[in-house]
Scaffold this motif. Structure first.
Motif, PDB file in Angstrom:
ATOM      1  N   GLN A 116      -2.329  -6.091   0.460  1.00 31.33           N
ATOM      2  CA  GLN A 116      -2.712  -7.175   0.384  1.00 31.33           C
ATOM      3  C   GLN A 116      -2.866  -8.184   1.732  1.00 31.33           C
ATOM      4  O   GLN A 116      -3.646  -9.003   1.802  1.00 31.33           O
ATOM      5  CB  GLN A 116      -1.929  -8.127  -0.677  1.00 31.33           C
ATOM      6  CG  GLN A 116      -2.708  -9.534  -0.900  1.00 31.33           C
ATOM      7  CD  GLN A 116      -1.974 -10.279  -2.124  1.00 31.33           C
ATOM      8  OE1 GLN A 116      -0.688 -10.158  -2.475  1.00 31.33           O
ATOM      9  NE2 GLN A 116      -2.511 -11.152  -2.715  1.00 31.33           N
ATOM     10  N   THR A 143      -6.442  -7.219   2.580  1.00 31.53           N
ATOM     11  CA  THR A 143      -7.441  -7.351   1.973  1.00 31.53           C
ATOM     12  C   THR A 143      -7.422  -9.195   2.118  1.00 31.53           C
ATOM     13  O   THR A 143      -8.663  -9.725   2.154  1.00 31.53           O
ATOM     14  CB  THR A 143      -7.448  -7.165   0.255  1.00 31.53           C
ATOM     15  OG1 THR A 143      -6.021  -7.538  -0.206  1.00 31.53           O
ATOM     16  CG2 THR A 143      -7.318  -5.879   0.225  1.00 31.53           C
ATOM     17  N   SER A 144      -6.472  -9.838   2.093  1.00 29.18           N
ATOM     18  CA  SER A 144      -6.354 -11.275   2.178  1.00 29.18           C
ATOM     19  C   SER A 144      -6.680 -11.799   3.574  1.00 29.18           C
ATOM     20  O   SER A 144      -7.464 -12.762   4.002  1.00 29.18           O
ATOM     21  CB  SER A 144      -4.969 -11.955   1.798  1.00 29.18           C
ATOM     22  OG  SER A 144      -4.040 -11.501   2.425  1.00 29.18           O
ATOM     23  N   THR A 189       1.095 -14.665  -2.521  1.00 31.08           N
ATOM     24  CA  THR A 189       1.355 -13.176  -2.550  1.00 31.08           C
ATOM     25  C   THR A 189       2.506 -12.529  -3.281  1.00 31.08           C
ATOM     26  O   THR A 189       2.665 -11.568  -3.748  1.00 31.08           O
ATOM     27  CB  THR A 189       1.190 -12.419  -1.050  1.00 31.08           C
ATOM     28  OG1 THR A 189       1.184 -11.093  -1.190  1.00 31.08           O
ATOM     29  CG2 THR A 189       2.397 -12.830  -0.243  1.00 31.08           C
TER      30      THR A 189
END
Length: 419
Positions: A52, A55-56, A277
Motif C-alpha cells: 500500500q 500503490t497509494s 492505511t
C-alpha cells in the motif's frame, strides 16, 4: 501517461503495461531535454506486506500528473510516469532507479521508497546527478546530515525529528498528568525505527525528565509474528508504550497484541496510527491510542484538505494515506518549480525549488515550503491526538507549533554535528 512493469498494480489502476525502452546514454536527460514528453521514474514498493505504500504513492502522483498534463504539462512537456516495483529491497531499489534513468530515459526521479531503500536511491542520484525527490523516507539524517546532502535531491516526506518534537511534547504532558514514568518502546529494526525512537524519547525526557525507558523491542521489518515482542512488553509492565511501526507491520502488531488485551494495560503512543492505511485495516481498532497525524482529511480542518481527500477517494475508492499527501506534494512542487523556471530541466528545477513556498491543502497555514538549506519540507500540518474506532477516527488533534519545531530542530542539529 505511465509505464510500469510490476505485478503489484491494482485492478483499479489505469496504468498501461508497456515494455521498457532499450536506448541508453551516459546522461540521457540531456539528450532528450527538448523532447515533447518528459519521463519521470518512480521506484517504490508495489508487492508484499507494505504494497500500500507504493500503490497509494502511485495513485497520488497520478492524480496530480493528470492535473498537470491537463494544464499543459511541465513547461509544455507532457509527463509520462515510469513506475517500477523494488519489492522493498534496497539493492533492487538502487538497480531499478539506475535503470529508470539509463535505460528508460527518465529525466527526473520520484523516490517513493521507505527509508530502507531511499538511502540506496539517494546514492544513485548522487552518482548520476539526476533530479530526485524523496517522498516517503522520514529518517531525519537523509537530508539533515551534511554528508548526505546533494544539490539535486530533495525531500517532501515529513521528517522524523519534527514528529518527535511535537510527539514528545504531547506525550510528556500526558505523562505528567497521569504519572506515566515507566515506558517501553517497540519500533522496527532499521534506520527509521531506531533514529525516530531515539529522537522521540529525547524530547519525551526533555519535557518529562522523570520518564524512564524500561524495555526496548526491535522487531525486524516485515516480521510476521509479534508474539515474543508482545509478551516481552507485557512482562516488563510499563505504564506507557511508544512505537513507530508502520503500514502492514503496525496493523499486524495491533491485531496480535489485541489477543493479549495489551492496549487496556498501558497508554499507547503510536506515531503512525492516525493514517487510513492503519485505521481502516485493523480488525478491532482499540480506542484511545495516541497518534501523530499521518493523513486524515479532517486535519488540517480545511475545505481544501477535505476536497483533496474526497477527490482521491472518488477516483480510487479508498482513502489516501500519509504517503499519498507526501507524493502529491512532490508533484505540486515540481509543477510550480517548472513554472518559475519556465523549464523542466532537472538543474533548473532544483534551482527554482530551493526555498519555494506553494499553496497546499496539507500546510499548517495553507502553504508548505521547500527549505533551501537542507532541501526538506517544512510547514506541513503536524499534530497528535487520540483515536476512536470510527470516523472521524481522531476527532481532536493538538497542532504542533512550527516556531517551536524549528527552534528545537536547530538545537538538535547542533547536538548531532549537522550545523
Amino acid at each position: 501517461m505511465t509505464r510500469t512493469r510490476t505485478p503489484g498494480i491494482s485492478r483499479r489502476s489505469t496504468l498501461a503495461l508497456m515494455g521498457a525502452g532499450a536506448m541508453s546514454f551516459a546522461a540521457p536527460w540531456v539528450a532528450r531535454a527538448q523532447a515533447k514528453t518528459i519521463k519521470i521514474g518512480m521506484p517504490t514498493i508495489l508487492s508484499g506486506r507494505v504494497a500500500q505504500l507504493g500503490t497509494s504513492s502511485r495513485n497520488a502522483v497520478m492524480l496530480e500528473v493528470d492535473k498537470i498534463n491537463a494544464a499543459g504539462g511541465l513547461a509544455g512537456r507532457t509527463i509520462e510516469m515510469v513506475i517500477r516495483d523494488s519489492k522493498g529491497q534496497p539493492q533492487e531499489a538502487a538497480r531499478v532507479a539506475r535503470e529508470l534513468v539509463n535505460t528508460d530515459g527518465c529525466e527526473l526521479l520520484i523516490d517513493a521508497e521507505a527509508s530502507s531503500g531511499a538511502f540506496a536511491v539517494h546514492e544513485v542520484a548522487r552518482d548520476l546527478g539526476v533530479f530526485c525527490i524523496h517522498t516517503n523516507s522520514e529518517t531525519s539524517a537523509l537530508t539533515a546530515d551534511p554528508k548526505q546532502q546533494i544539490p539535486n535531491a530533495f525531500r517532501t516526506a515529513r521528517q522524523g525529528v519534527h514528529d518527535s518534537i511535537v510527539g514528545g511534547s504531547y506525550a510528556a504532558a500526558i505523562a505528567k498528568a497521569k504519572g506515566l514514568k515507566k515506558w517501553a518502546t517497540c519500533s522496527p529494526d532499521y534506520a527509521y525505527g531506531r533514529d525516530t525512537t531515539a529522537e522521540y524519547t529525547l524530547y519525551l525526557k526533555r519535557f518529562a525528565p522523570d520518564v524512564e525507558i524500561i524495555s526496548e523491542s526491535w522487531p525486524k521489518l516485515f516480521q510476521p509474528d509479534y508474539t515474543e515482542v508482545v509478551t516481552k512488553i507485557l512482562q516488563a509492565k510499563p505504564q506507557a508504550l511508544y512505537s513507530c511501526l508502520w503500514g502492514g507491520d503496525l496493523t499486524s502488531y495491533i491485531d496480535q497484541a489485541n489477543i493479549y488485551a495489551m492496549f487496556g494495560q498501558m497508554e499507547v503512543f503510536a506515531v503512525n496510527m492516525a493514517d487510513y492505511t492503519a485505521l481502516t485495516v485493523v480488525k478491532n481498532l482499540p480506542k484511545g491510542i495516541h497518534s501523530g497525524n499521518r493523513y486524515i482529511k479532517t486535519f488540517p480542518g480545511t475545505a481544501e484538505n477535505a476536497a483533496w481527500g474526497d477527490a482521491y477517494k472518488a477516483k480510487y475508492n479508498e482513502y489516501p494515506t500519509n504517503w499519498s499527501w507526501e507524493n502529491a506534494t512532490a508533484m505540486m512542487l515540481i509543477a510550480e518549480a517548472a513554472k518559475k523556471a519556465n523549464s523542466a530541466d532537472g538543474k533548473k528545477l532544483a534551482e527554482a525549488m530551493r526555498g519555494l513556498t506553494i499553496k497546499s491543502p496539507f500546510g499548517a497555514d495553507g502553504t508548505v515550503t521547500m527549505r533551501g538549506e537542507d532541501q526538506t519540507l517544512i510547514g506541513y500540518a503536524i499534530g497528535w491526538g487520540t483515536t476512536i474506532p470510527q470516523e472521524p477516527y481522531v476527532p481532536e488533534v493538538k497542532a504542533g507549533d512550527w516556531k517551536t519545531i524549528l527552534e528545537l530542530e536547530a538545537e538538535w542539529k547542533k547536538s548531532k554535528g549537522y550545523a
